[in-house]
Design a protein around this motif. Structure first.
Motif, PDB file in Angstrom:
ATOM      1  N   ARG A 165       0.853  -1.185   0.000  1.00 24.22           N
ATOM      2  CA  ARG A 165       0.000   0.000   0.000  1.00 24.22           C
ATOM      3  C   ARG A 165       0.890   1.237   0.000  1.00 24.22           C
ATOM      4  O   ARG A 165       1.689   1.445   0.913  1.00 24.22           O
ATOM      5  N   LEU A 166       0.739   2.051  -1.033  1.00 28.61           N
ATOM      6  CA  LEU A 166       1.481   3.291  -1.200  1.00 28.61           C
ATOM      7  C   LEU A 166       0.509   4.461  -1.293  1.00 28.61           C
ATOM      8  O   LEU A 166      -0.691   4.264  -1.497  1.00 28.61           O
ATOM      9  N   ASP A 167       1.032   5.679  -1.210  1.00 34.49           N
ATOM     10  CA  ASP A 167       0.178   6.853  -1.368  1.00 34.49           C
ATOM     11  C   ASP A 167      -0.535   6.836  -2.717  1.00 34.49           C
ATOM     12  O   ASP A 167      -1.692   7.252  -2.832  1.00 34.49           O
ATOM     13  N   GLU A 168       0.173   6.361  -3.766  1.00 34.14           N
ATOM     14  CA  GLU A 168      -0.384   6.377  -5.115  1.00 34.14           C
ATOM     15  C   GLU A 168      -1.393   5.264  -5.368  1.00 34.14           C
ATOM     16  O   GLU A 168      -2.110   5.281  -6.366  1.00 34.14           O
ATOM     17  N   GLY A 169      -1.430   4.277  -4.501  1.00 33.61           N
ATOM     18  CA  GLY A 169      -2.358   3.170  -4.696  1.00 33.61           C
ATOM     19  C   GLY A 169      -1.764   1.853  -4.227  1.00 33.61           C
ATOM     20  O   GLY A 169      -0.644   1.802  -3.716  1.00 33.61           O
ATOM     21  N   ASP A 170      -2.522   0.797  -4.401  1.00 33.71           N
ATOM     22  CA  ASP A 170      -2.115  -0.538  -3.953  1.00 33.71           C
ATOM     23  C   ASP A 170      -1.672  -1.379  -5.146  1.00 33.71           C
ATOM     24  O   ASP A 170      -2.168  -1.226  -6.262  1.00 33.71           O
TER      25      ASP A 170
END
Length: 208
Positions: free
Chosen positions: A136-141
């Motif tokens: 899970r990242l800020d930009e999406g999974d």
């Protein structure tokens, strides 16, 4: 189709570049490492490529045995592109190229596009073992198939099954790992990556 251009050199590196040396080809391979992709999805995740160039490169890859095109069964009924076994053999090539290029990343420029799954290959280089890892990242999974010998090596969105480990990190941490400035175990120990899950991969990361 027009004949493939060649360097006409009896050298394996030159022969390889005959197939993958054109602009965009290796980045298309990167996207297809996620498994079958529709043309529209490829175009969306390759910002900057024209529709004509993308279509041309995909045709070249089909001709050269690196990718195939097939129609999904109903209700999808869309055409998708996917790597052949020969095309998937480019994974270690891309990984070596990515590792070599770490020093070129520098600071992100205002014009630089980014997609969450572009952090997949750097994280794969940092992981050992076998299993599914959800990230899970800020930009999406996205999710990774660590140690997979065939099939996709990553995919967009949450893992389709219960993953062996879940990683939560911010973009700065993902970027530092991609640049080679931060080792994955150090990021876990420093609390920059949260690891959950009961699988072998999760336990190994927490104990590293």
């Amino acid at each position: 189709m027009p004949p493939r251009r060649s360097y006409d050199q009896y050298c394996s590196a030159a022969r390889a570049l005959d197939l993958v040396g054109d602009r965009w080809t290796l980045l298309i391979v990167r996207e297809l490492l996620a498994g079958p992709r529709r043309y529209t999805d490829l175009h969306a995740d390759l910002p900057g490529v024209s529709t004509d160039v993308l279509a041309s490169r995909l045709k070249d890859m089909e001709r050269d045995g690196l990718a195939t095109r097939r129609r999904l069964p109903p209700p999808g009924a869309a055409f998708v592109y996917e790597l052949t076994a020969r095309g998937r053999e480019l994974l270690p090539v891309l990984q070596a190229l990515g590792e070599w290029g770490q020093a070129e990343l520098g600071e992100r420029r205002p014009t630089d596009a980014v997609r969450a799954h572009w952090f997949a290959l750097p994280l794969l280089r940092a992981l050992t073992g076998d299993g599914v890892v959800e990230v899970r990242l800020d930009e999406g999974d996205f999710h990774l198939y660590v140690g997979a010998e065939d099939g996709p090596v990553f995919g967009d969105g949450p893992a389709p099954t219960e993953p062996d480990a879940r990683l939560v990190l911010d973009t700065a941490t993902g970027t530092a790992i991609s640049r080679g400035e931060l080792a994955l175990p150090d990021a876990v120990r420093d609390g920059r990556i949260t690891v959950t899950g009961d699988g072998t991969l999760a336990k190994a990361l927490r104990e590293a």
